[in-house]
Design a protein around this motif. Structure first.
Motif, PDB file in Angstrom:
ATOM      1  N   LEU A 209       0.835  -1.206   0.000  1.00  0.00           N
ATOM      2  CA  LEU A 209       0.000   0.000   0.000  1.00  0.00           C
ATOM      3  C   LEU A 209       0.869   1.256   0.000  1.00  0.00           C
ATOM      4  N   ALA A 210       1.937   1.233   0.789  1.00  0.00           N
ATOM      5  CA  ALA A 210       2.817   2.406   0.884  1.00  0.00           C
ATOM      6  C   ALA A 210       3.534   2.684  -0.432  1.00  0.00           C
ATOM      7  N   ALA A 211       3.709   1.663  -1.257  1.00  0.00           N
ATOM      8  CA  ALA A 211       4.425   1.837  -2.528  1.00  0.00           C
ATOM      9  C   ALA A 211       3.666   2.724  -3.506  1.00  0.00           C
ATOM     10  N   ARG A 212       2.410   3.049  -3.208  1.00  0.00           N
ATOM     11  CA  ARG A 212       1.597   3.831  -4.142  1.00  0.00           C
ATOM     12  C   ARG A 212       1.744   5.341  -3.957  1.00  0.00           C
ATOM     13  N   GLU A 213       2.348   5.774  -2.835  1.00  0.00           N
ATOM     14  CA  GLU A 213       2.478   7.193  -2.546  1.00  0.00           C
ATOM     15  C   GLU A 213       3.929   7.642  -2.666  1.00  0.00           C
ATOM     16  N   PRO A 214       4.177   8.812  -3.271  1.00  0.00           N
ATOM     17  CA  PRO A 214       5.557   9.250  -3.490  1.00  0.00           C
ATOM     18  C   PRO A 214       6.415   9.287  -2.229  1.00  0.00           C
ATOM     19  N   SER A 215       5.883   9.822  -1.140  1.00  0.00           N
ATOM     20  CA  SER A 215       6.686   9.954   0.080  1.00  0.00           C
ATOM     21  C   SER A 215       7.072   8.598   0.645  1.00  0.00           C
ATOM     22  N   SER A 216       6.080   7.722   0.814  1.00  0.00           N
ATOM     23  CA  SER A 216       6.374   6.409   1.385  1.00  0.00           C
ATOM     24  C   SER A 216       7.091   5.508   0.391  1.00  0.00           C
ATOM     25  N   ALA A 217       6.918   5.749  -0.917  1.00  0.00           N
ATOM     26  CA  ALA A 217       7.660   4.963  -1.914  1.00  0.00           C
ATOM     27  C   ALA A 217       9.152   5.229  -1.772  1.00  0.00           C
ATOM     28  N   ARG A 218       9.538   6.474  -1.492  1.00  0.00           N
ATOM     29  CA  ARG A 218      10.951   6.785  -1.241  1.00  0.00           C
ATOM     30  C   ARG A 218      11.471   5.974  -0.056  1.00  0.00           C
ATOM     31  N   ALA A 219      10.656   5.914   0.989  1.00  0.00           N
ATOM     32  CA  ALA A 219      11.060   5.192   2.204  1.00  0.00           C
ATOM     33  C   ALA A 219      11.258   3.710   1.916  1.00  0.00           C
ATOM     34  N   ILE A 220      10.423   3.142   1.060  1.00  0.00           N
ATOM     35  CA  ILE A 220      10.530   1.709   0.742  1.00  0.00           C
ATOM     36  C   ILE A 220      11.845   1.420   0.026  1.00  0.00           C
ATOM     37  N   VAL A 221      12.193   2.250  -0.952  1.00  0.00           N
ATOM     38  CA  VAL A 221      13.445   2.037  -1.675  1.00  0.00           C
ATOM     39  C   VAL A 221      14.629   2.135  -0.716  1.00  0.00           C
ATOM     40  N   LEU A 222      14.611   3.117   0.170  1.00  0.00           N
ATOM     41  CA  LEU A 222      15.701   3.269   1.136  1.00  0.00           C
ATOM     42  C   LEU A 222      15.740   2.086   2.100  1.00  0.00           C
ATOM     43  N   ALA A 223      14.563   1.581   2.476  1.00  0.00           N
ATOM     44  CA  ALA A 223      14.516   0.417   3.379  1.00  0.00           C
ATOM     45  C   ALA A 223      15.077  -0.819   2.692  1.00  0.00           C
ATOM     46  N   VAL A 224      14.793  -0.958   1.418  1.00  0.00           N
ATOM     47  CA  VAL A 224      15.330  -2.093   0.656  1.00  0.00           C
ATOM     48  C   VAL A 224      16.855  -2.021   0.601  1.00  0.00           C
ATOM     49  N   MET A 225      17.397  -0.804   0.579  1.00  0.00           N
ATOM     50  CA  MET A 225      18.842  -0.615   0.511  1.00  0.00           C
ATOM     51  C   MET A 225      19.509  -0.684   1.887  1.00  0.00           C
ATOM     52  N   ALA A 226      18.717  -0.660   2.941  1.00  0.00           N
ATOM     53  CA  ALA A 226      19.280  -0.642   4.296  1.00  0.00           C
ATOM     54  C   ALA A 226      20.128  -1.886   4.546  1.00  0.00           C
ATOM     55  N   ASP A 227      21.300  -1.686   5.120  1.00  0.00           N
ATOM     56  CA  ASP A 227      22.229  -2.783   5.366  1.00  0.00           C
ATOM     57  C   ASP A 227      21.798  -3.596   6.585  1.00  0.00           C
ATOM     58  N   ARG A 228      22.119  -4.888   6.574  1.00  0.00           N
ATOM     59  CA  ARG A 228      21.796  -5.748   7.715  1.00  0.00           C
ATOM     60  C   ARG A 228      22.702  -5.467   8.908  1.00  0.00           C
ATOM     61  N   ASP A 229      23.891  -4.931   8.643  1.00  0.00           N
ATOM     62  CA  ASP A 229      24.804  -4.581   9.724  1.00  0.00           C
ATOM     63  C   ASP A 229      24.284  -3.330  10.438  1.00  0.00           C
ATOM     64  N   ALA A 230      24.111  -3.413  11.763  1.00  0.00           N
ATOM     65  CA  ALA A 230      23.499  -2.331  12.537  1.00  0.00           C
ATOM     66  C   ALA A 230      24.281  -1.030  12.432  1.00  0.00           C
ATOM     67  N   GLU A 231      25.608  -1.095  12.447  1.00  0.00           N
ATOM     68  CA  GLU A 231      26.426   0.121  12.404  1.00  0.00           C
ATOM     69  C   GLU A 231      26.309   0.817  11.051  1.00  0.00           C
TER      70      GLU A 231
ATOM     71  N   PHE B 274      23.211   5.927   0.822  1.00  0.00           N
ATOM     72  CA  PHE B 274      22.943   4.578   1.332  1.00  0.00           C
ATOM     73  C   PHE B 274      23.880   3.565   0.676  1.00  0.00           C
ATOM     74  N   MET B 275      24.089   3.722  -0.628  1.00  0.00           N
ATOM     75  CA  MET B 275      24.911   2.766  -1.365  1.00  0.00           C
ATOM     76  C   MET B 275      26.376   2.838  -0.907  1.00  0.00           C
ATOM     77  N   ARG B 276      26.862   4.041  -0.579  1.00  0.00           N
ATOM     78  CA  ARG B 276      28.265   4.219  -0.233  1.00  0.00           C
ATOM     79  C   ARG B 276      28.548   4.068   1.263  1.00  0.00           C
ATOM     80  N   ALA B 277      27.526   3.782   2.044  1.00  0.00           N
ATOM     81  CA  ALA B 277      27.709   3.721   3.496  1.00  0.00           C
ATOM     82  C   ALA B 277      28.690   2.644   3.918  1.00  0.00           C
ATOM     83  N   ASP B 278      28.781   1.555   3.148  1.00  0.00           N
ATOM     84  CA  ASP B 278      29.717   0.471   3.514  1.00  0.00           C
ATOM     85  C   ASP B 278      30.963   0.480   2.640  1.00  0.00           C
ATOM     86  N   ASP B 279      31.164   1.579   1.895  1.00  0.00           N
ATOM     87  CA  ASP B 279      32.369   1.761   1.067  1.00  0.00           C
ATOM     88  C   ASP B 279      32.522   0.712  -0.025  1.00  0.00           C
TER      89      ASP B 279
END
Length: 361
Positions: free
Chosen positions: A120-142, A207-212
């Protein structure tokens, strides 16, 4: 009555009630002069002269229920898996730009693995941005903390909250749904403002460069975003066709094919076999497998920029060879699928949703 009636005449398989009355009286309907086929009754009698002219009503729900019982759910799943895709590269290439029921079933299965709040969130511009960033989020906590700090620095608390919520929903999501989920967000992302787009692309880069380092998924995702969003927010022109033969692009072809071969196989002999399967599809070219270092993401990116300038027919030939490379062992791994998706996007050859992780029948 329309002067364009003939354009739609092939859609009319039976007459209106008025036409049937006239047919009963005279045997000729007022639509006959527009007919592109003989009447249905005539066509049936040509096949079955003994037909009695009746159209018995059939309860399809009962028939389907009986047929459904003959096959267990496991058997049906196995049959669909076997029928889904043929292994021959020519068949896979024929799928470019097409969809059939098997693809739709597979897409439905992928959608079923995505949590409903995320769909449902994928249909709205604001929350769609959040979904893409969440997909890119690293599993490493730091590393993930560094990524979220980049959002916090934009002074957008709503985006930060939506991203954290999306991350929580996607913790257990299957890796195979990552790119299909990004696809779901694209229509909404195209409705962003210019300012939102600029800030969003800066965040994805952070997000992509966070882990070098850049992995295959990040490369594919950034390629998908750039390819699909740039025409909306930037002045872009289609690539100019500069090559009508592949001979001048032997190096680029070998580099990209090697990247696909290495993406699916860690062992040298297996990568060589995959590369050889692809090379056989391009007769007359002397191609040599490149090392994993030479065929890394940087090499693949440079190769794609050149290969995007070949003629449409040659792009199909290239895609046939690339599909043969990843399909030679009867399955497409997650890494192969994500890189192949980036390649298909770069060459403007949309593939149906059977990648990544799909076993080939």
């Amino acid at each position: 009555m329309s002067p364009n009636a003939e354009q739609a005449s092939h859609l009319f398989f039976s007459d209106s009630k008025y036409g049937k009355v006239r047919a009963a009286l005279s045997g000729v309907t007022h639509f006959n002069f527009l007919a592109t086929h003989p009447p249905l009754e005539q066509r049936i009698r040509r096949i079955q002269p003994s037909w009695d002219g009746e159209f018995p009503e059939i309860d399809l729900s009962k028939r389907l229920a009986v047929e459904e019982k003959k096959e267990t759910a496991a058997e049906k799943a196995e049959r669909r898996k076997a029928e889904l895709f043929k292994l021959l590269p020519v068949h896979l290439v024929a799928m470019v730009g097409t969809l059939d029921q098997a693809h739709l079933d597979h897409a439905k299965d992928l959608l079923g693995r995505i949590p409903e709040p995320i769909r449902l969130a994928a249909r709205e511009p604001s929350s769609a941005r959040a979904i893409v960033l969440a997909v890119m989020a690293d599993r490493d906590a730091e590393i993930r903390r560094k990524q979220l700090e980049a959002i916090r620095a934009t002074n957008d608390p709503v985006l930060l909250q939506e991203t954290e919520q999306a991350i929580a929903h996607l913790v257990e999501a299957s890796p195979e749904v990552r790119l299909p989920l990004v696809d779901l967000t694209l229509p909404a992302l195209k409705r962003m403002s210019q300012e939102q787009y600029t800030a969003f692309m800066k965040l994805t880069d952070a997000f992509m460069r966070a882990d070098d380092q850049v992995d295959l998924f990040e490369y594919a995702l950034m390629h998908v975003l750039e390819r699909h969003l740039s025409p909306t927010f930037k002045r872009t022109s289609p690539p100019k066709v500069s090559y009508y033969a592949l001979a001048p692009l032997t190096e680029e072809t070998a580099t990209l094919m090697s990247a696909l071969a290495h993406a699916g196989h860690s062992e040298g002999p297996e990568a060589f076999a995959a590369f050889a399967a692809g090379a056989r599809e391009l007769e007359g070219m002397r191609l040599e497998l490149k090392s994993r270092d030479l065929a890394g993401l940087a090499g693949a990116k440079r190769a794609l920029e050149k290969l995007d300038q070949v003629s449409p027919k040659l792009k199909k030939d290239l895609m046939r060879a690339f599909l043969a490379t990843v399909a030679h062992d009867g399955k497409i791994t997650l890494s192969e699928g994500e890189l192949l998706r980036a390649v298909a996007d770069a060459l403007s050859l949309p593939l149906p949703p059977f990648l990544p992780g799909q076993a080939l029948g």
